[in-house]
Write a protein that holds these residues in place. Structure first.
Motif, PDB file in Angstrom:
ATOM      1  N   ALA A  54     -70.919  -2.277  -1.506  1.00 28.34           N
ATOM      2  CA  ALA A  54     -70.947  -2.122  -2.964  1.00 28.34           C
ATOM      3  C   ALA A  54     -69.616  -1.485  -3.382  1.00 28.34           C
ATOM      4  CB  ALA A  54     -72.116  -1.242  -3.357  1.00 28.34           C
ATOM      5  N   GLU A  55     -68.533  -1.991  -2.772  1.00 24.35           N
ATOM      6  CA  GLU A  55     -67.233  -1.331  -2.899  1.00 24.35           C
ATOM      7  C   GLU A  55     -66.503  -1.602  -4.212  1.00 24.35           C
ATOM      8  OE1 GLU A  55     -67.921  -3.971  -1.184  1.00 24.35           O
ATOM      9  OE2 GLU A  55     -66.306  -5.424  -1.305  1.00 24.35           O
ATOM     10  N   SER A  56     -66.930  -2.632  -4.955  1.00 22.79           N
ATOM     11  CA  SER A  56     -66.143  -2.994  -6.140  1.00 22.79           C
ATOM     12  C   SER A  56     -67.019  -3.591  -7.234  1.00 22.79           C
ATOM     13  CB  SER A  56     -65.073  -4.025  -5.748  1.00 22.79           C
ATOM     14  OG  SER A  56     -65.698  -5.206  -5.271  1.00 22.79           O
ATOM     15  N   ASP A  57     -66.431  -3.697  -8.436  1.00 24.71           N
ATOM     16  CA  ASP A  57     -67.148  -4.349  -9.549  1.00 24.71           C
ATOM     17  C   ASP A  57     -67.416  -5.809  -9.194  1.00 24.71           C
ATOM     18  OD1 ASP A  57     -66.396  -1.953 -10.661  1.00 24.71           O
ATOM     19  OD2 ASP A  57     -65.809  -2.824 -12.592  1.00 24.71           O
ATOM     20  N   TRP A  58     -66.439  -6.429  -8.539  1.00 23.51           N
ATOM     21  CA  TRP A  58     -66.595  -7.823  -8.120  1.00 23.51           C
ATOM     22  C   TRP A  58     -67.841  -7.965  -7.248  1.00 23.51           C
ATOM     23  CZ3 TRP A  58     -67.303 -10.785  -3.886  1.00 23.51           C
ATOM     24  CH2 TRP A  58     -67.004 -12.142  -3.983  1.00 23.51           C
ATOM     25  N   ARG A  59     -67.961  -7.023  -6.303  1.00 21.78           N
ATOM     26  CA  ARG A  59     -69.094  -7.084  -5.362  1.00 21.78           C
ATOM     27  C   ARG A  59     -70.421  -6.961  -6.115  1.00 21.78           C
ATOM     28  NH1 ARG A  59     -68.710  -9.577  -1.239  1.00 21.78           N
ATOM     29  NH2 ARG A  59     -66.726  -8.577  -0.807  1.00 21.78           N
ATOM     30  N   ALA A  60     -70.450  -6.075  -7.129  1.00 22.92           N
ATOM     31  CA  ALA A  60     -71.682  -5.888  -7.906  1.00 22.92           C
ATOM     32  C   ALA A  60     -72.052  -7.215  -8.585  1.00 22.92           C
ATOM     33  CB  ALA A  60     -71.491  -4.785  -8.932  1.00 22.92           C
ATOM     34  N   VAL A 102     -70.387 -16.947   2.796  1.00 26.45           N
ATOM     35  CA  VAL A 102     -69.967 -16.883   1.397  1.00 26.45           C
ATOM     36  C   VAL A 102     -68.800 -15.922   1.251  1.00 26.45           C
ATOM     37  CG1 VAL A 102     -72.239 -17.471   0.462  1.00 26.45           C
ATOM     38  CG2 VAL A 102     -71.676 -15.080   0.839  1.00 26.45           C
ATOM     39  N   ASP A 103     -67.946 -16.202   0.270  1.00 26.19           N
ATOM     40  CA  ASP A 103     -66.803 -15.353  -0.082  1.00 26.19           C
ATOM     41  C   ASP A 103     -65.786 -15.284   1.059  1.00 26.19           C
ATOM     42  OD1 ASP A 103     -65.139 -13.284  -1.025  1.00 26.19           O
ATOM     43  OD2 ASP A 103     -66.551 -11.717  -0.419  1.00 26.19           O
ATOM     44  N   ARG A 104     -66.007 -14.424   2.032  1.00 25.02           N
ATOM     45  CA  ARG A 104     -65.062 -14.317   3.150  1.00 25.02           C
ATOM     46  C   ARG A 104     -65.509 -15.229   4.285  1.00 25.02           C
ATOM     47  NH1 ARG A 104     -64.422  -7.718   3.016  1.00 25.02           N
ATOM     48  NH2 ARG A 104     -64.107  -7.590   0.762  1.00 25.02           N
ATOM     49  N   SER A 105     -64.580 -15.471   5.207  1.00 20.04           N
ATOM     50  CA  SER A 105     -64.901 -16.415   6.270  1.00 20.04           C
ATOM     51  C   SER A 105     -64.775 -15.774   7.653  1.00 20.04           C
ATOM     52  CB  SER A 105     -63.978 -17.631   6.142  1.00 20.04           C
ATOM     53  OG  SER A 105     -64.449 -18.655   6.985  1.00 20.04           O
ATOM     54  N   THR A 111     -60.921 -11.946   4.892  1.00 13.15           N
ATOM     55  CA  THR A 111     -60.303 -13.192   4.424  1.00 13.15           C
ATOM     56  C   THR A 111     -59.540 -12.972   3.117  1.00 13.15           C
ATOM     57  OG1 THR A 111     -62.175 -14.294   5.406  1.00 13.15           O
ATOM     58  CG2 THR A 111     -60.784 -15.643   4.022  1.00 13.15           C
ATOM     59  N   ALA A 112     -60.108 -12.137   2.238  1.00 16.87           N
ATOM     60  CA  ALA A 112     -59.455 -11.888   0.944  1.00 16.87           C
ATOM     61  C   ALA A 112     -58.100 -11.218   1.154  1.00 16.87           C
ATOM     62  CB  ALA A 112     -60.352 -11.024   0.071  1.00 16.87           C
ATOM     63  N   GLN A 113     -58.036 -10.275   2.071  1.00 17.92           N
ATOM     64  CA  GLN A 113     -56.760  -9.586   2.341  1.00 17.92           C
ATOM     65  C   GLN A 113     -55.768 -10.543   3.005  1.00 17.92           C
ATOM     66  OE1 GLN A 113     -55.749  -8.394   5.869  1.00 17.92           O
ATOM     67  NE2 GLN A 113     -53.775  -8.272   4.843  1.00 17.92           N
ATOM     68  N   GLY A 132     -55.609 -13.810   3.063  1.00 18.08           N
ATOM     69  CA  GLY A 132     -55.163 -14.909   2.201  1.00 18.08           C
ATOM     70  C   GLY A 132     -54.215 -14.440   1.105  1.00 18.08           C
ATOM     71  N   ARG A 133     -54.600 -13.373   0.403  1.00 16.67           N
ATOM     72  CA  ARG A 133     -53.752 -12.914  -0.711  1.00 16.67           C
ATOM     73  C   ARG A 133     -52.395 -12.430  -0.196  1.00 16.67           C
ATOM     74  NH1 ARG A 133     -58.908  -9.980  -3.590  1.00 16.67           N
ATOM     75  NH2 ARG A 133     -59.769 -11.913  -4.412  1.00 16.67           N
ATOM     76  N   THR A 134     -52.418 -11.712   0.925  1.00 18.02           N
ATOM     77  CA  THR A 134     -51.162 -11.216   1.492  1.00 18.02           C
ATOM     78  C   THR A 134     -50.271 -12.394   1.886  1.00 18.02           C
ATOM     79  OG1 THR A 134     -52.282  -9.237   2.315  1.00 18.02           O
ATOM     80  CG2 THR A 134     -50.162  -9.769   3.324  1.00 18.02           C
ATOM     81  N   GLU A 146     -54.532  -5.842  -4.378  1.00 18.67           N
ATOM     82  CA  GLU A 146     -55.372  -6.995  -3.986  1.00 18.67           C
ATOM     83  C   GLU A 146     -56.815  -6.956  -4.505  1.00 18.67           C
ATOM     84  OE1 GLU A 146     -54.748  -7.647   0.222  1.00 18.67           O
ATOM     85  OE2 GLU A 146     -52.728  -8.416  -0.109  1.00 18.67           O
ATOM     86  N   ASN A 147     -57.169  -5.972  -5.305  1.00 14.69           N
ATOM     87  CA  ASN A 147     -58.385  -6.113  -6.123  1.00 14.69           C
ATOM     88  C   ASN A 147     -58.360  -5.155  -7.306  1.00 14.69           C
ATOM     89  OD1 ASN A 147     -59.517  -3.620  -5.338  1.00 14.69           O
ATOM     90  ND2 ASN A 147     -61.521  -4.489  -4.911  1.00 14.69           N
ATOM     91  N   ASP A 148     -59.227  -5.430  -8.280  1.00 17.20           N
ATOM     92  CA  ASP A 148     -59.194  -4.662  -9.527  1.00 17.20           C
ATOM     93  C   ASP A 148     -59.554  -3.193  -9.333  1.00 17.20           C
ATOM     94  OD1 ASP A 148     -58.354  -6.733 -11.135  1.00 17.20           O
ATOM     95  OD2 ASP A 148     -60.382  -7.372 -11.694  1.00 17.20           O
ATOM     96  N   PHE A 164     -56.059  -8.659  -8.724  1.00 24.62           N
ATOM     97  CA  PHE A 164     -56.906  -9.803  -8.352  1.00 24.62           C
ATOM     98  C   PHE A 164     -58.368  -9.473  -8.663  1.00 24.62           C
ATOM     99  CE2 PHE A 164     -53.156 -10.121  -5.801  1.00 24.62           C
ATOM    100  CZ  PHE A 164     -52.868 -11.476  -5.744  1.00 24.62           C
ATOM    101  N   ASP A 165     -59.117 -10.458  -9.033  1.00 23.13           N
ATOM    102  CA  ASP A 165     -60.566 -10.440  -9.330  1.00 23.13           C
ATOM    103  C   ASP A 165     -60.850 -10.879 -10.768  1.00 23.13           C
ATOM    104  OD1 ASP A 165     -61.295  -9.599  -6.814  1.00 23.13           O
ATOM    105  OD2 ASP A 165     -62.011  -7.609  -7.406  1.00 23.13           O
ATOM    106  N   CYS A 166     -60.187 -10.214 -11.750  1.00 22.41           N
ATOM    107  CA  CYS A 166     -60.473 -10.482 -13.167  1.00 22.41           C
ATOM    108  C   CYS A 166     -61.863 -10.030 -13.575  1.00 22.41           C
ATOM    109  CB  CYS A 166     -60.328 -11.973 -13.499  1.00 22.41           C
ATOM    110  SG  CYS A 166     -58.669 -12.570 -13.537  1.00 22.41           S
TER     111      CYS A 166
HETATM  112  O1  AHR Z   1     -63.907 -10.699  -0.786  1.00 17.82           O
HETATM  113  C1  AHR Z   1     -63.704 -10.580  -2.140  1.00 17.82           C
HETATM  114  C2  AHR Z   1     -63.052  -9.270  -2.441  1.00 17.82           C
HETATM  115  O2  AHR Z   1     -63.871  -8.231  -1.971  1.00 17.82           O
HETATM  116  C3  AHR Z   1     -62.842  -8.974  -3.913  1.00 17.82           C
HETATM  117  O3  AHR Z   1     -61.567  -9.235  -4.339  1.00 17.82           O
HETATM  118  C4  AHR Z   1     -63.004  -7.500  -3.923  1.00 17.82           C
HETATM  119  O4  AHR Z   1     -63.112  -6.931  -5.174  1.00 17.82           O
HETATM  120  C5  AHR Z   1     -64.114  -7.312  -2.997  1.00 17.82           C
HETATM  121  O5  AHR Z   1     -64.332  -6.030  -2.615  1.00 17.82           O
END
Ligand code: AHR
Length: 348
Positions: free
Chosen positions: A61-67, A139-142, A196-198, A200-202, A250-252, A280-282
């Motif tokens: 539950a680390e981020s708004d995106w995750r919520a 889902v999301d990460r791989s 994967t998010a780190q 890829g974005r990096t 790399e995230n909001d 990133f995220d928006c």
């Molecule tokens: O894997 C997606 C990333 O993980 C989102 O950018 C971030 O907010 C979340 O914690």
């Protein structure tokens, strides 16, 4: 040997068996400390073919995106929709995800949904799920596994494209500002290492950076996708480097922490400030911060994956094939856009 002695030996063997079963179950339970805390589904559901039982191992539950992402699954995988959802929050620890998946296998769920915190270390547990004939939807990460047949499919963002778009946006922005020839000093707040998010974005941003002779990456450090860590690392950057032109975060949530650090250091950011902020995220709060002049550009990561996964499960239930890799649609926003109306309808 006397009968009393034999009886005692039998009792000791029985106790050892019980101990072994308890320890084994303990090792197999979910992301929680004790076996009693692990999520179980009731027998009425188990014996009822009307329900599709889905085990979902979420990152945390680390981020708004995750919520927003969690809510997207919870709102789709409901009993009214014919599902029973076993939800496990791994609190950003892979070991918790391994336990949760083994717990799902033990409970013979129909499907496993996994959002893997990091890419490596999954071969064994995914093989166990495959042996138990439980399809795994990522889902999301791989994951990075020897055999791609260990999972059914993956749905998520093109993280590398997000990073590349951010770099390309910066080229255009600096040109508009008449700063194309200037030395540009950059710091990066990276997400969880090996996610994967780190990765890829990096990589995406780096592919643009390497073509820009006047861009200098001062330092990249992980803020683990959290606001607190983002603030801490940005404080360090500000103490260490006298001149920072661009922050790539790399995230909001790390961006929110970084903005606090920038203000505390008596500096400014955003279109009228000293530091250009790329995020990133928006998520809604970030777009609001952009409207208030704190963020220059934000590259969307779409968290609404639940409905897409439900469609995939429907196809699998009918025995139909599904595409192995499925990207979701994304865009970017910058401070020059009219954000007010868009924000009103934003659900995350
Ligand atoms: O894997 C997606 C990333 O993980 C989102 O950018 C971030 O907010 C979340 O914690």
């Amino acid at each position: 040997m006397g009968e009393r002695h034999l009886g005692r030996t039998k009792r000791i063997v029985e106790l050892l068996w019980i101990l072994m079963v308890v320890l084994t179950l303990g090792g197999c339970m979910g992301a929680t400390e004790s076996p009693e805390d692990a999520m179980l589904y009731p027998d009425e559901v188990k014996d009822n073919d009307d329900y599709i039982v889905v085990g979902f191992s979420q990152v945390g539950a680390e981020s708004d995106w995750r919520a927003g992402n969690t809510e997207s699954f919870r709102s789709v995988f409901t009993e009214e929709n014919g599902y029973f959802l076993l939800y496990e929050d791994a609190q950003q620890k892979q070991e918790n995800q391994l336990k949760a998946i083994r717990n799902f296998i033990l409970q013979e769920v129909d499907y496993i949904i996994l959002d893997p915190i990091v890419e490596t270390g999954w071969d064994a547990v995914l093989q166990e799920a495959k042996d138990a004939q439980i399809p795994v939807i990522l889902v999301d990460r791989s994951v990075e596994v020897e055999d791609e047949g260990l999972y059914t499919c993956w749905v998520g963002s093109d993280f590398e494209k997000e990073g590349r778009s951010a770099g390309e946006w910066l080229i255009d922005y600096l040109e508009e500002q008449g700063r194309s020839e200037e030395t540009i000093q950059i710091v990066t707040l990276q997400g969880t290492p090996d996610s994967t998010a780190q990765i890829g974005r990096t990589a995406g941003f780096a592919s643009v950076l390497k073509e820009q002779e006047n861009w200098k990456m001062l330092e990249s450090l992980s803020g683990d996708f959290t606001q607190a860590k983002g603030q801490e690392v940005m404080e360090y950057f500000l103490e260490t480097y006298e001149k920072i032109d661009v922050l790539v975060s790399e995230n909001d949530n790390m961006t929110f922490g970084a903005i606090d650090a920038i203000h505390e250091a008596g500096k400014t950011c955003g279109p009228d400030g000293e530091i250009i902020v790329i995020s990133f995220d928006c998520v809604k709060a970030a777009l609001e911060a952009m409207m208030h002049g704190e963020i220059n550009a934000d590259f969307e990561c779409n968290p609404i994956l639940g409905p897409r996964v439900a469609q995939i499960i429907k196809l699998l239930e009918k025995g139909e094939p599904v595409e192995k890799v499925q990207y979701v649609e994304e865009r970017y926003f910058d401070a020059s856009m009219d954000l007010e109306n868009m924000i009103k309808t934003r659900v995350y």
